[in-house]
Write a protein that holds these residues in place. Structure first.
Motif, PDB file in Angstrom:
ATOM      1  N   ASP A 154       0.806  -1.217   0.000  1.00 19.09           N
ATOM      2  CA  ASP A 154       0.000   0.000   0.000  1.00 19.09           C
ATOM      3  C   ASP A 154       0.844   1.274   0.000  1.00 19.09           C
ATOM      4  O   ASP A 154       0.558   2.228   0.724  1.00 19.09           O
ATOM      5  CB  ASP A 154      -0.959   0.015   1.195  1.00 19.09           C
ATOM      6  N   TYR A 155       1.873   1.288  -0.811  1.00 17.77           N
ATOM      7  CA  TYR A 155       2.677   2.495  -0.980  1.00 17.77           C
ATOM      8  C   TYR A 155       1.776   3.618  -1.494  1.00 17.77           C
ATOM      9  O   TYR A 155       0.993   3.430  -2.422  1.00 17.77           O
ATOM     10  CB  TYR A 155       3.793   2.216  -1.976  1.00 17.77           C
ATOM     11  N   GLY A 156       1.876   4.803  -0.875  1.00 17.47           N
ATOM     12  CA  GLY A 156       0.990   5.914  -1.213  1.00 17.47           C
ATOM     13  C   GLY A 156      -0.241   5.960  -0.337  1.00 17.47           C
ATOM     14  O   GLY A 156      -1.167   6.736  -0.592  1.00 17.47           O
ATOM     15  N   LEU A 157      -0.261   5.149   0.740  1.00 16.55           N
ATOM     16  CA  LEU A 157      -1.390   5.139   1.662  1.00 16.55           C
ATOM     17  C   LEU A 157      -1.593   6.495   2.328  1.00 16.55           C
ATOM     18  O   LEU A 157      -2.722   6.906   2.617  1.00 16.55           O
ATOM     19  CB  LEU A 157      -1.163   4.068   2.729  1.00 16.55           C
ATOM     20  N   SER A 158      -0.508   7.208   2.590  1.00 16.30           N
ATOM     21  CA  SER A 158      -0.574   8.524   3.227  1.00 16.30           C
ATOM     22  C   SER A 158       0.484   9.425   2.617  1.00 16.30           C
ATOM     23  O   SER A 158       1.524   8.954   2.143  1.00 16.30           O
ATOM     24  CB  SER A 158      -0.378   8.404   4.742  1.00 16.30           C
ATOM     25  N   LEU A 159       0.214  10.736   2.640  1.00 17.48           N
ATOM     26  CA  LEU A 159       1.074  11.721   1.997  1.00 17.48           C
ATOM     27  C   LEU A 159       1.101  13.000   2.819  1.00 17.48           C
ATOM     28  O   LEU A 159       0.100  13.355   3.449  1.00 17.48           O
ATOM     29  CB  LEU A 159       0.551  12.058   0.595  1.00 17.48           C
ATOM     30  N   ALA A 160       2.206  13.714   2.794  1.00 23.83           N
ATOM     31  CA  ALA A 160       2.266  15.038   3.416  1.00 23.83           C
ATOM     32  C   ALA A 160       3.398  15.837   2.799  1.00 23.83           C
ATOM     33  O   ALA A 160       4.496  15.309   2.580  1.00 23.83           O
ATOM     34  CB  ALA A 160       2.465  14.935   4.928  1.00 23.83           C
ATOM     35  N   VAL A 161       3.144  17.105   2.525  1.00 18.72           N
ATOM     36  CA  VAL A 161       4.150  18.012   1.974  1.00 18.72           C
ATOM     37  C   VAL A 161       4.547  19.016   3.046  1.00 18.72           C
ATOM     38  O   VAL A 161       3.684  19.629   3.692  1.00 18.72           O
ATOM     39  CB  VAL A 161       3.607  18.751   0.736  1.00 18.72           C
ATOM     40  N   GLY A 162       5.845  19.193   3.260  1.00 13.85           N
ATOM     41  CA  GLY A 162       6.345  20.164   4.228  1.00 13.85           C
ATOM     42  C   GLY A 162       7.848  20.308   4.073  1.00 13.85           C
ATOM     43  O   GLY A 162       8.507  19.455   3.461  1.00 13.85           O
ATOM     44  N   ASP A 163       8.401  21.350   4.647  1.00 14.64           N
ATOM     45  CA  ASP A 163       9.856  21.544   4.611  1.00 14.64           C
ATOM     46  C   ASP A 163      10.445  20.931   5.875  1.00 14.64           C
ATOM     47  O   ASP A 163      10.626  21.593   6.878  1.00 14.64           O
ATOM     48  CB  ASP A 163      10.199  23.026   4.519  1.00 14.64           C
ATOM     49  N   TYR A 164      10.776  19.652   5.818  1.00 13.02           N
ATOM     50  CA  TYR A 164      11.277  18.921   6.985  1.00 13.02           C
ATOM     51  C   TYR A 164      12.774  19.105   7.178  1.00 13.02           C
ATOM     52  O   TYR A 164      13.301  18.785   8.237  1.00 13.02           O
ATOM     53  CB  TYR A 164      10.983  17.426   6.837  1.00 13.02           C
ATOM     54  N   THR A 165      13.465  19.616   6.162  1.00 12.77           N
ATOM     55  CA  THR A 165      14.916  19.730   6.223  1.00 12.77           C
ATOM     56  C   THR A 165      15.401  21.164   6.352  1.00 12.77           C
ATOM     57  O   THR A 165      16.614  21.409   6.340  1.00 12.77           O
ATOM     58  CB  THR A 165      15.549  19.079   4.977  1.00 12.77           C
ATOM     59  N   GLY A 166      14.505  22.117   6.458  1.00 13.29           N
ATOM     60  CA  GLY A 166      14.861  23.492   6.765  1.00 13.29           C
ATOM     61  C   GLY A 166      15.631  24.229   5.700  1.00 13.29           C
ATOM     62  O   GLY A 166      16.307  25.218   5.986  1.00 13.29           O
ATOM     63  N   ASP A 167      15.506  23.779   4.426  1.00 13.49           N
ATOM     64  CA  ASP A 167      16.231  24.461   3.360  1.00 13.49           C
ATOM     65  C   ASP A 167      15.347  25.386   2.538  1.00 13.49           C
ATOM     66  O   ASP A 167      15.762  25.914   1.506  1.00 13.49           O
ATOM     67  CB  ASP A 167      16.916  23.448   2.442  1.00 13.49           C
ATOM     68  N   GLY A 168      14.099  25.582   2.978  1.00 13.32           N
ATOM     69  CA  GLY A 168      13.180  26.457   2.268  1.00 13.32           C
ATOM     70  C   GLY A 168      12.504  25.814   1.081  1.00 13.32           C
ATOM     71  O   GLY A 168      11.782  26.485   0.349  1.00 13.32           O
TER      72      GLY A 168
END
Length: 475
Positions: A154-168
């Motif tokens: 079930d790859y793609g079961l959940s998704l989220a977009v964010g800047d987790y690495t602090g590079d903008g």
């Protein structure tokens, strides 16, 4: 970069994507993570995973309704399926394309991009695609590769977009039913996709969180770098809750385990600043029976702080809490769906709560939605509002098995600074499904002015079979 996440829902189109007018965008990232045509208004994505496409039952579709000064309308929409030109793959029976959704400006061109997860693709192997935003709307796509297909289902079961690495730059998190979450790093291009990728093992001391049922990006410690909230189950104890990884600019260790909150909620969490202190908070719903043997579900709020997410709930609210309309009844599933947004423009984030099995009078499983208020103390029942299809001004009428509240979304679709309430009811009209939008105002959500509703036909989705329009919307 804060709160780049938006898990969304959809409807269908076969053929070319609809071209919609939009203003020219600059090379700067999109102002909103869900403005796909760059016109300055947020858009609404709704899933219709039961849609029949090209004769294939439950192939699935996603519908985007574009925001405007007057909000959303049935006419301004785009429908996307795996038979749409430029979308990878082919519509197949039981794929349920659009079962997970997220958005954000992944390639920093000024237009938000839509990420669509299809965990049932290829008999449960799963897949995900990025559909690129642009001045004329959404067009073209990039398949998000599965780096470890033998490690999970079930790859793609959940998704989220964010800047987790602090590079903008916006990063993409992809979850599955395995013990890993993959982070695709920002620097996306239409030609080659992500700049790089790495795996986040969902380790919790001696155990693991098995299956990322939900993902969300939130800045719980106020450092201007997004943290990743994973909803799942502890394999050791079978406790459901949220695993929080703190994001940072440390290249060697960009995401670090902070805590596991035993919220009792396995599906997902909604995030936002409930008490206006500059830290994102996490709202999670517990299953019926978690508070007492006969309760119908509850909502818990966990506050952010400079030290990260606090593990004790600030509030636990049921339909028996002071100020909350209705009554707590067994199996209502109060908290089946959640969304966070500021409905009255006071700076405190509010929470929409779907109770999918709520009876309205003698109407069985009609469903309802309650809007809880944020305050200086956090989440409160004071001033709460409740809506069903029997509420004055709400189009339609409550019927058995409508499941009004199967999805909820608080977002400002008309640009007036106040979040509007969008509601899905996937059982409407014998499982055709439908979507409602009610206006936010200084006094809260209003149902008598500007309320709209539309079903599959008006949204370009065929009513063949059981489309289930409105089964999910993004956060």
């Amino acid at each position: 970069m804060r709160k780049r996440t938006l898990l969304l829902a959809a409807t269908l189109t076969t053929g070319l994507l609809t071209a919609l007018p939009g203003t020219a965008a600059s090379a700067a990232p999109a102002r909103f993570s869900d403005d796909f045509n760059g016109d300055g208004y947020r858009d609404l994505v709704t899933g219709a995973p039961g849609t029949t496409v090209g004769g294939k039952a439950r192939a699935g579709a996603v519908v985007v309704h574009y925001g405007s000064k007057s909000g959303i309308s049935a006419a301004r929409h785009t429908v996307i399926t795996q038979n749409t030109a430029g979308i990878p793959g082919t519509a197949e029976q039981d794929d349920e394309f659009g079962s997970a959704l997220a958005s954000g400006d992944l390639n920093r061109d000024g237009y938000a991009d839509l990420v669509v997860g299809t965990p049932d693709e290829n008999a449960g192997s799963g897949t995900a695609v990025v559909v690129w935003g642009g001045r004329s709307g959404l067009s073209g796509a990039w398949t998000v590769p599965d780096p470890a297909p033998s490690a999970h289902d079930d790859y793609g079961l959940s998704l989220a977009v964010g800047d987790y690495t602090g590079d903008g730059r916006a990063d993409l998190a992809v979850g599955s039913l395995g013990k890993d979450v993959w982070i695709f790093k920002g620097g996306f291009t239409k030609a080659s996709g992500a700049a790089s990728r790495f795996a986040l093992q969902t380790v919790l001391e001696a155990g693991v969180i098995h299956g990322a049922q939900g993902l969300a990006a939130a800045d719980v410690n106020g450092d201007q770098v997004d943290d990743l909230v994973i909803s799942g189950t502890d394999e050791r104890t079978y406790d459901d809750g949220q695993l929080v990884y703190t994001g940072s600019a440390d290249a060697a260790s960009p995401l670090t385990l902070q805590t596991f909150v035993h919220s009792g909620a396995w599906r997902t969490a909604a995030v936002g600043d409930l008490n206006k202190d500059g830290y994102d908070d996490v709202v999670a719903a517990t299953a019926p029976g978690s508070v007492s043997a006969s309760d119908g579900g509850s909502v818990r709020a966990y506050l952010g702080s400079a030290n990260g997410l606090r593990t004790s709930p600030q509030a636990t609210i049921t339909q028996n809490s002071p100020g909350v309309p209705g009554s707590d009844e067994k199996e209502d599933w109060f908290g089946h769906s959640l969304s966070v947004g500021d409905v009255n423009g006071d700076g405190y984030a509010d929470v929409a709560v779907g109770a999918i099995y709520e009876a309205v009078g003698s109407v069985w499983q009609a469903g309802s939605v309650t809007v809880l208020r944020g305050s200086a103390a956090g989440l409160t029942g004071t001033g709460a509002q409740a809506f069903s299809q029997d509420t004055a001004g709400v189009p339609g009428a409550a019927e058995d098995n409508d499941f009004f509240g199967s999805a909820v979304r608080l977002s400002d679709l008309n640009g007036d600074g106040k979040a509007d309430l969008s509601v899905g009811a996937h059982g409407e009209n014998d499982s055709d499904g439908a979507v409602w939008s009610l206006r936010g105002s200084s006094s809260g959500i209003g149902a008598t002015t500007g309320a709209v509703s539309f079903g599959p036909a008006a949204s370009g989705v065929p009513a063949t079979g059981y489309p289930h329009l409105g089964r999910l919307m993004g956060q």
